[in-house]
Design a protein around this motif. Sequence first.
Motif, PDB file in Angstrom:
ATOM      1  N   PRO A  49       0.837  -1.197   0.000  1.00 32.75           N
ATOM      2  CA  PRO A  49       0.000   0.000   0.000  1.00 32.75           C
ATOM      3  C   PRO A  49       0.877   1.254   0.000  1.00 32.75           C
ATOM      4  CG  PRO A  49      -0.079  -1.114   2.141  1.00 32.75           C
ATOM      5  CD  PRO A  49       0.779  -1.940   1.238  1.00 32.75           C
ATOM      6  N   ALA A  50       0.395   2.272  -0.672  1.00 32.02           N
ATOM      7  CA  ALA A  50       1.100   3.560  -0.710  1.00 32.02           C
ATOM      8  C   ALA A  50       0.035   4.652  -0.725  1.00 32.02           C
ATOM      9  CB  ALA A  50       2.005   3.639  -1.927  1.00 32.02           C
ATOM     10  N   GLY A  51      -0.510   4.963   0.444  1.00 36.70           N
ATOM     11  CA  GLY A  51      -1.604   5.929   0.517  1.00 36.70           C
ATOM     12  C   GLY A  51      -2.852   5.331  -0.098  1.00 36.70           C
ATOM     13  N   LYS A  52      -3.460   6.055  -1.030  1.00 36.70           N
ATOM     14  CA  LYS A  52      -4.669   5.566  -1.692  1.00 36.70           C
ATOM     15  C   LYS A  52      -4.334   4.654  -2.869  1.00 36.70           C
ATOM     16  CE  LYS A  52      -7.540   9.425  -0.363  1.00 36.70           C
ATOM     17  NZ  LYS A  52      -8.536  10.381  -0.769  1.00 36.70           N
ATOM     18  N   ARG A  53      -3.086   4.526  -3.170  1.00 36.27           N
ATOM     19  CA  ARG A  53      -2.638   3.691  -4.288  1.00 36.27           C
ATOM     20  C   ARG A  53      -1.961   2.444  -3.740  1.00 36.27           C
ATOM     21  NH1 ARG A  53      -2.708   6.693  -8.821  1.00 36.27           N
ATOM     22  NH2 ARG A  53      -1.320   5.342  -9.987  1.00 36.27           N
ATOM     23  N   ARG A  54      -1.617   1.566  -4.641  1.00 37.60           N
ATOM     24  CA  ARG A  54      -0.780   0.416  -4.313  1.00 37.60           C
ATOM     25  C   ARG A  54       0.430   0.463  -5.235  1.00 37.60           C
ATOM     26  NH1 ARG A  54      -4.959  -4.311  -5.250  1.00 37.60           N
ATOM     27  NH2 ARG A  54      -5.472  -2.900  -6.931  1.00 37.60           N
ATOM     28  N   VAL A  55       1.528  -0.102  -4.777  1.00 36.54           N
ATOM     29  CA  VAL A  55       2.713  -0.235  -5.619  1.00 36.54           C
ATOM     30  C   VAL A  55       2.850  -1.713  -5.951  1.00 36.54           C
ATOM     31  CG1 VAL A  55       5.220   0.029  -5.778  1.00 36.54           C
ATOM     32  CG2 VAL A  55       3.851   1.759  -4.578  1.00 36.54           C
ATOM     33  N   LEU A  56       2.860  -2.010  -7.238  1.00 39.36           N
ATOM     34  CA  LEU A  56       3.049  -3.369  -7.715  1.00 39.36           C
ATOM     35  C   LEU A  56       4.461  -3.469  -8.258  1.00 39.36           C
ATOM     36  CD1 LEU A  56       2.155  -6.209  -8.612  1.00 39.36           C
ATOM     37  CD2 LEU A  56       1.270  -5.147 -10.715  1.00 39.36           C
TER      38      LEU A  56
END
Length: 163
Positions: A35-42
């Motif tokens: 998770p990275a705030g409201k986003r995700r890092v793939l």
Amino acid sequence: MSSASQDALRDRIEAELADPLRALELDVEAVEITPAGKRRVLRVAVDKDGGVTLDDVAEATREVDRVLEASDVMGEHPYTLEVTSRGVDRPLSLPRHWRRNVDRLVRVVLADESVVVGRVRSFDEDASGAVTLEVEGERREVPYSRIAKALVQIEFNRPTEES
């Protein structure tokens, strides 16, 4: 997202990417979602025999993006995609990892917690086989089943065949 659903998502992404990347002669080495705030890092780590170039990473990034856009695997949530090479800090856990590191110095922690440092000389392609290390001038066969963890050691003055 629960650990079980996170694992299922990671497995599904890896399954979606395996064949398209194999067509580029690349193996999927790791898929991580954070998770990275409201986003995700793939993060998708790839590797191949002979090593991964920047061009390989760029081509893999385009292919991963194409595959993910064509599927619903990432759902509606926004994400940032990072495609990288495997890196030397990842453990050697498959026969192909040993193949790609022949002549490299490795540190192997065995199941009994003893440590062996040696140079990879040969390996079995079969996961039930072994790797042969050269330890202080002697060859030592280590069954994969006895290896708890193995990492490539960074050498700044790696010996050449002539030395």
